[in-house]
Structures are given as C-alpha cells and as structure tokens.
Motif scaffolding. Structure first.
Motif, PDB file in Angstrom:
ATOM      1  N   ILE A   1       0.853  -1.189   0.000  1.00 17.16           N
ATOM      2  CA  ILE A   1       0.000   0.000   0.000  1.00 17.16           C
ATOM      3  C   ILE A   1       0.887   1.236   0.000  1.00 17.16           C
ATOM      4  O   ILE A   1       1.836   1.348   0.786  1.00 17.16           O
ATOM      5  CB  ILE A   1      -0.921   0.011   1.239  1.00 17.16           C
ATOM      6  CG1 ILE A   1      -1.898  -1.182   1.183  1.00 17.16           C
ATOM      7  CG2 ILE A   1      -1.714   1.325   1.320  1.00 17.16           C
ATOM      8  CD1 ILE A   1      -2.762  -1.306   2.417  1.00 17.16           C
ATOM      9  N   LYS A   2       0.597   2.159  -0.904  1.00 17.05           N
ATOM     10  CA  LYS A   2       1.358   3.402  -0.997  1.00 17.05           C
ATOM     11  C   LYS A   2       0.715   4.459  -0.088  1.00 17.05           C
ATOM     12  O   LYS A   2      -0.492   4.445   0.141  1.00 17.05           O
ATOM     13  CB  LYS A   2       1.379   3.900  -2.439  1.00 17.05           C
ATOM     14  CG  LYS A   2       2.082   2.943  -3.394  1.00 17.05           C
ATOM     15  CD  LYS A   2       2.163   3.520  -4.790  1.00 17.05           C
ATOM     16  CE  LYS A   2       0.787   3.492  -5.468  1.00 17.05           C
ATOM     17  NZ  LYS A   2       0.316   2.123  -5.731  1.00 17.05           N
ATOM     18  N   LEU A   3       1.544   5.362   0.396  1.00 19.17           N
ATOM     19  CA  LEU A   3       1.068   6.454   1.255  1.00 19.17           C
ATOM     20  C   LEU A   3       1.260   7.787   0.537  1.00 19.17           C
ATOM     21  O   LEU A   3       2.297   8.027  -0.090  1.00 19.17           O
ATOM     22  CB  LEU A   3       1.825   6.489   2.585  1.00 19.17           C
ATOM     23  CG  LEU A   3       1.408   5.488   3.658  1.00 19.17           C
ATOM     24  CD1 LEU A   3       2.291   5.656   4.882  1.00 19.17           C
ATOM     25  CD2 LEU A   3      -0.035   5.680   4.032  1.00 19.17           C
ATOM     26  N   ASP A   4       0.243   8.653   0.645  1.00 11.86           N
ATOM     27  CA  ASP A   4       0.330  10.028   0.148  1.00 11.86           C
ATOM     28  C   ASP A   4       0.150  10.941   1.369  1.00 11.86           C
ATOM     29  O   ASP A   4      -0.968  11.232   1.801  1.00 11.86           O
ATOM     30  CB  ASP A   4      -0.756  10.282  -0.896  1.00 11.86           C
ATOM     31  CG  ASP A   4      -0.672  11.678  -1.499  1.00 11.86           C
ATOM     32  OD1 ASP A   4       0.068  12.510  -0.947  1.00 11.86           O
ATOM     33  OD2 ASP A   4      -1.363  11.944  -2.505  1.00 11.86           O
ATOM     34  N   VAL A   5       1.285  11.352   1.950  1.00 14.32           N
ATOM     35  CA  VAL A   5       1.259  12.136   3.185  1.00 14.32           C
ATOM     36  C   VAL A   5       1.629  13.576   2.871  1.00 14.32           C
ATOM     37  O   VAL A   5       2.704  13.856   2.334  1.00 14.32           O
ATOM     38  CB  VAL A   5       2.238  11.555   4.234  1.00 14.32           C
ATOM     39  CG1 VAL A   5       2.195  12.375   5.516  1.00 14.32           C
ATOM     40  CG2 VAL A   5       1.899  10.092   4.523  1.00 14.32           C
ATOM     41  N   LYS A   6       0.705  14.483   3.167  1.00 12.07           N
ATOM     42  CA  LYS A   6       0.942  15.916   3.012  1.00 12.07           C
ATOM     43  C   LYS A   6       0.478  16.608   4.287  1.00 12.07           C
ATOM     44  O   LYS A   6      -0.694  16.934   4.451  1.00 12.07           O
ATOM     45  CB  LYS A   6       0.170  16.469   1.807  1.00 12.07           C
ATOM     46  CG  LYS A   6       0.625  15.892   0.472  1.00 12.07           C
ATOM     47  CD  LYS A   6      -0.204  16.464  -0.684  1.00 12.07           C
ATOM     48  CE  LYS A   6       0.227  15.864  -2.013  1.00 12.07           C
ATOM     49  NZ  LYS A   6      -0.599  16.386  -3.133  1.00 12.07           N
ATOM     50  N   VAL A   7       1.386  16.778   5.216  1.00  7.56           N
ATOM     51  CA  VAL A   7       1.067  17.337   6.526  1.00  7.56           C
ATOM     52  C   VAL A   7       1.913  18.584   6.735  1.00  7.56           C
ATOM     53  O   VAL A   7       3.150  18.526   6.665  1.00  7.56           O
ATOM     54  CB  VAL A   7       1.326  16.311   7.651  1.00  7.56           C
ATOM     55  CG1 VAL A   7       1.028  16.925   9.007  1.00  7.56           C
ATOM     56  CG2 VAL A   7       0.495  15.064   7.431  1.00  7.56           C
ATOM     57  N   GLN A   8       1.266  19.698   6.981  1.00  8.10           N
ATOM     58  CA  GLN A   8       1.992  20.922   7.274  1.00  8.10           C
ATOM     59  C   GLN A   8       2.710  20.802   8.616  1.00  8.10           C
ATOM     60  O   GLN A   8       2.282  20.046   9.500  1.00  8.10           O
ATOM     61  CB  GLN A   8       1.030  22.118   7.310  1.00  8.10           C
ATOM     62  CG  GLN A   8       0.399  22.471   5.975  1.00  8.10           C
ATOM     63  CD  GLN A   8      -0.524  23.677   6.085  1.00  8.10           C
ATOM     64  OE1 GLN A   8      -0.750  24.202   7.173  1.00  8.10           O
ATOM     65  NE2 GLN A   8      -1.060  24.109   4.939  1.00  8.10           N
ATOM     66  N   ASP A   9       3.784  21.545   8.732  1.00  4.95           N
ATOM     67  CA  ASP A   9       4.535  21.533   9.990  1.00  4.95           C
ATOM     68  C   ASP A   9       3.805  22.433  10.992  1.00  4.95           C
ATOM     69  O   ASP A   9       4.077  23.623  11.123  1.00  4.95           O
ATOM     70  CB  ASP A   9       5.964  22.028   9.744  1.00  4.95           C
ATOM     71  CG  ASP A   9       6.845  21.783  10.960  1.00  4.95           C
ATOM     72  OD1 ASP A   9       6.374  21.086  11.888  1.00  4.95           O
ATOM     73  OD2 ASP A   9       7.985  22.287  10.983  1.00  4.95           O
ATOM     74  N   ILE A  10       2.833  21.809  11.702  1.00  2.00           N
ATOM     75  CA  ILE A  10       1.940  22.550  12.586  1.00  2.00           C
ATOM     76  C   ILE A  10       2.237  22.190  14.030  1.00  2.00           C
ATOM     77  O   ILE A  10       2.380  21.004  14.372  1.00  2.00           O
ATOM     78  CB  ILE A  10       0.469  22.224  12.270  1.00  2.00           C
ATOM     79  CG1 ILE A  10       0.179  22.458  10.790  1.00  2.00           C
ATOM     80  CG2 ILE A  10      -0.466  23.044  13.135  1.00  2.00           C
ATOM     81  CD1 ILE A  10      -1.180  21.939  10.367  1.00  2.00           C
ATOM     82  N   GLU A  11       2.321  23.194  14.889  1.00  2.00           N
ATOM     83  CA  GLU A  11       2.406  22.971  16.326  1.00  2.00           C
ATOM     84  C   GLU A  11       0.987  23.089  16.894  1.00  2.00           C
ATOM     85  O   GLU A  11       0.350  24.146  16.794  1.00  2.00           O
ATOM     86  CB  GLU A  11       3.320  24.008  16.989  1.00  2.00           C
ATOM     87  CG  GLU A  11       4.778  23.855  16.639  1.00  2.00           C
ATOM     88  CD  GLU A  11       5.406  22.625  17.286  1.00  2.00           C
ATOM     89  OE1 GLU A  11       4.961  22.266  18.409  1.00  2.00           O
ATOM     90  OE2 GLU A  11       6.308  22.025  16.676  1.00  2.00           O
ATOM     91  N   ILE A  12       0.484  22.009  17.445  1.00  2.00           N
ATOM     92  CA  ILE A  12      -0.885  22.018  17.958  1.00  2.00           C
ATOM     93  C   ILE A  12      -0.884  21.729  19.453  1.00  2.00           C
ATOM     94  O   ILE A  12       0.089  21.181  19.996  1.00  2.00           O
ATOM     95  CB  ILE A  12      -1.772  20.985  17.235  1.00  2.00           C
ATOM     96  CG1 ILE A  12      -1.269  19.565  17.512  1.00  2.00           C
ATOM     97  CG2 ILE A  12      -1.824  21.249  15.750  1.00  2.00           C
ATOM     98  CD1 ILE A  12      -2.234  18.498  17.019  1.00  2.00           C
TER      99      ILE A  12
END
Length: 492
Positions: A354-365
């Motif tokens: 299974i391939k992953l498409d990860v697009k996560v901004q560098d967010i401090e939460i």
C-alpha cells in the motif's frame, strides 16, 4: 385554617379535559350571548315589520272608509233614498273600527290628537246625515266640511311613516351597538383564550419535554442525569419507569465496561509475551530463520500488533465510557506524530504493498498527544483493512482559520450510504469484507469520535474527493475549555 392550594390535574386526560373546559366555557358563553342578542334584534325587526304593515294597512283603510262615507253622503244628497242611510251607517262603523285599530297600533299622544279630530269630523257628518230626511243645504255644507278630513288623514299617514322610520333608525342603532359589543367581547376573548391555551400547553409541554429529553439521553447512551418528570400523575409514572430504565442501563453499561477492562487486562499479558517471543524470532535470537519461517514469524508479529491495537481500543473505550480519564493537553508537532504512527504500521503497509500520500503541514498544535495518536492510528488501521493491494492511503493535514483539518482517505470500496449513520456507533463492524485474519471489534471509529468530540472537534464523511472512504476531522487549535470540562467530568 390554612389556605387551600389548588391541586393540579392527576392525569393527562384530566389536564386536557380541564383545558378544554376552560376554553369551551367562555366560547360557549360568547356564542350564547351572541345568539340572545341576535334573537332580540330579530324579534325587534319582526315587531317593527308587523307594526309598519298594520299601521299602513289601517291608514289606507281609513282613507278608503272616509271616501266611502263621503260618496254615500253625496248619493243621499242627490237621491234622497233612505236605504242609503243604512249603507252610510255600515261605512261609518267600518271607519270607526279602522280608527280604533290604528289607535291600538299607535297609542302615542300625537296620533291620539289626530284620531280625535278625525273622529269628530266623522261624527259631525254622521249627525247631519242622521238628522236629514232628504237633500238639504245643511247636508251639502257638512259634506263640504268633511272633505277636509283627507288632510287630517294625510297628516296621520305622515305621522305613521315618521314613527316607523324612527323605530327603524332606533333598531339600526341597536344593531350597531350590539355589533360593537360583540366585537369587543370577541377581542377581549382572544387574549383570554390565548392565555388559557398558553397555560395548558405549558403545563402539558414541560413534562413532555422532560420525557423527550430523557428518552433522547437514553438513546444517546447518556445515563448520568437522573430522570425527573413533574406534571400529571401518568406522566410522572412514565418518568419513574424511565428512571428505572436509566438505572438498569447504567448498571449494564458499568458491567460491560468492567468486563471489557478485565478481559483486556487478562489478554494483555499473554499477548505481550507472544509479541516478545515473535520479536525474538524475527531478530534471530534463537537462530537464523529460513524465508518460510521468517514469513510465518512476520505474520505472527503483524497479527499480534493488530490484537494489541484492538485491546488498546477496548481499554480506551471502556475508560472513556467510565469517565475515568480526561484530556492531558500538551503542545507538539503534528508532522512528527504522523510519522510515528506511520512508522508503527510500516510493516503492514509494505506487506500489503500500500502506498502512502502524506501531506502534513509543519503545525504545532495543543491537544492530548496520546488520544490524537490513537485517532490517527485507528483511522490508518481502518484504511489499511479496506485498501486493496497496490492501493493508496491519503493523510493530509493543514491549518485553516485556527482549526486543524485532518483528512484520512483510501482507495477501498468506501462506506455504503445505508451504513453511514451507524459507522460511528460502538461495536458496529459493517458489512464490507475486511482484509487480514483479525476482524475488528467495531469500536475504533467510536473511540475516534469520542476523542474528537472531547477536543471540541467534529468528524465527517466526505464524498467526491477520493474513491474510497474519506474521513475529515476538524479540531480547534486550543481546546482548553473543552479539556477543562472533560477533566471536571472525570473528577465528578
């Protein structure tokens, strides 16, 4: 003696009956009053019509009788036939009868003065006719004087018409006054009726709202608030039955949570031993493994991880249902958390290609790191179950208007529309076939929903972006108020 307090109706039917009576009695009184007034006006109208008809008829008869008297007297003056006196007497009696009838219909003073004058004129002509023995100058003069009686009769007719018009105007004024009274009574009755309806509806709606709220809370699985219904006795009895049901459901929920905790703890220790032994096999601690043995060891390792995740979900679900834990807020990087979750399932992803498409901004939460990790882990595991080989899982996250938007989607079969209302319910596993040897417990998405709502966020299914299931989570950047409330519930 102490003052007597009015008692409320003891049943719903009694309350409805009293409300109906309070509304019907004023309405019935208004109808009866309107009926009486209309009957009075109708009777007055009928009396006026009868009076007018009789007065007009008698006046016309007087004109006819006076003309007959004059004509008979003139014939007697010309012919001198004594038989004409008998005819004259007959017309005189009819004239007197009509005059008396008119006096009975119109007994006022003005009419009386006119009838006296008419009667005197008729009596003068009668006296001359009776005293004559044939034509004479006296009779001729009497006949000429009698002609003036028509003027008096005309005045009497005008008086009759004026009297009828006056009575008609008085009747019209009375009708207008009655109409005005009925209007103001109806205007006064409307707010009274509205007040009565408002009181009855309030007495009825309050216990019904309490019953509806209690049923809604029981349907949502909220058993912490006691059911209290105040109102008619049958609704209070229903409230007591709902309270008994609440207590029973609360006991069953507590028993279920205790069972889940005990079973999860009982399974956790042997599963940890199985995982430890499997790790030792994979690492070659007991000697090198051939490809077939390594494949079997990897299968054991993969499924032991799945079982451990299921047990952790059970523990989290039971602890959260029991309100035994709250939110532990901290500030951390979302991108690092996503990498950690993906790394923990890397072996499964590689095994299923299974391939992953990860697009996560560098967010401090600011959130509960452990619970957000469990949210991501459950959504990723759920996507892995339903994504076919060579499929793709999408993990996207961005910051939008002080909210974290987190999307987890796959290229699997998706969620049928008839199951979407139940997919977030605890222990619902759906009808779609899952990949792998271990079938889920159906609480993963329920735990996700609970933890998302605990942060003050929402979770929804999105259509049209990806071919499979697409979950979108919205979390506030700082759920401090929500966390405080959750901790307070846990302390309680």
């Amino acid at each position: 003696m102490p003052a007597m307090r009015p008692q409320r109706p003891k049943s719903l039917s009694g309350l409805l009956l009293i409300g109906f009576a309070l509304i019907a009695i004023p309405l019935l009184g208004a109808v009866v009053y309107a009926t009486v007034e209309m009957r009075r006006l109708t009777q007055a109208s009928e009396a006026l019509v009868r009076h007018g008809v009789e007065a007009t008829r008698h006046t016309q008869e007087l004109f006819q009788r006076a003309t007959a008297l004059e004509r008979t007297a003139r014939l007697y003056q010309v012919l001198g036939d004594e038989k004409l006196k008998d005819v004259f007497r007959q017309h005189r009696d009819e004239f007197a009868s009509s005059l008396a009838a008119l006096e009975r219909v119109m007994p006022d003073d003005a009419t009386h003065r006119l009838t006296v004058s008419v009667r005197a004129d008729a009596a003068g002509l009668t006296e001359v006719v009776e005293g004559s023995h044939g034509p004479s100058p006296a009779l001729a003069r009497a006949i000429d004087d009698f002609i003036h009686i028509h003027d008096t009769l005309s005045s009497l007719g005008e008086k009759t018409s004026a009297d009828i018009n006056a009575r008609l105007q008085a009747l019209q004024v009375s009708a207008v006054e009655t109409q005005r009274r009925l209007f103001w009574q109806a205007a006064a009755l409307v707010p009274v009726m509205a007040l009565i309806v408002l009181v009855v509806v309030n007495l009825l709606a309050r216990p019904l709202r309490q019953v509806d709220q209690a049923i809604s809370e029981l349907g949502r699985g909220t058993f912490s608030r006691p059911v209290a219904v105040r109102g008619p006795s049958d609704l209070e009895r229903l409230g007591r039955q709902l309270e008994w049901l609440r207590v029973r459901l609360l006991d069953l929920a507590n028993e279920k949570n205790r069972f889940l905790r005990h079973m999860s703890h009982e399974l956790k220790t042997p599963l940890a031993n199985i995982r430890e032994g499997t790790e030792l096999l994979v690492e070659g601690a007991v000697g090198p493994l051939d490809p077939n043995q390594r494949e079997v060891a990897n299968i054991l390792r993969e499924n032991s991880i799945k079982l451990q995740r299921l047990i952790e979900n059970l523990l989290s679900f039971s602890a959260w249902q029991a309100k035994a834990v709250g939110l532990e807020l901290s500030q951390f990087s979302l991108r690092h958390l996503v990498r950690s979750v993906v790394s923990a399932q890397q072996l499964t992803l590689v095994a299923h290609r299974i391939k992953l498409d990860v697009k996560v901004q560098d967010i401090e939460i600011t959130a509960d790191r452990g619970k957000l990790r469990l949210i991501l882990d459950n959504l990723l595991s759920n996507a892995v179950k339903f994504t076919p080989r060579d499929g793709t899982i999408y993990i996207h996250a961005l910051n939008y208007k002080e909210n974290l938007i987190l999307d987890v989607a796959d290229t699997g079969p998706g969620i049928p529309k008839d199951e979407r209302a139940q997919v977030f319910d605890a222990f619902y596993t759906g009808k779609t076939e899952q990949a792998g040897q271990v079938k889920g417990t159906g609480i993963g998405l329920s735990v996700v929903t609970e933890f998302v709502q605990a942060h003050g966020g929402t979770i929804e299914l999105v259509d049209g972006v990806h071919p499979g299931a697409h979950f979108r989570i919205r979390l506030p950047a700082r759920p401090a108020a929500r966390a405080a409330a959750t901790e307070a519930d846990a302390a309680a």
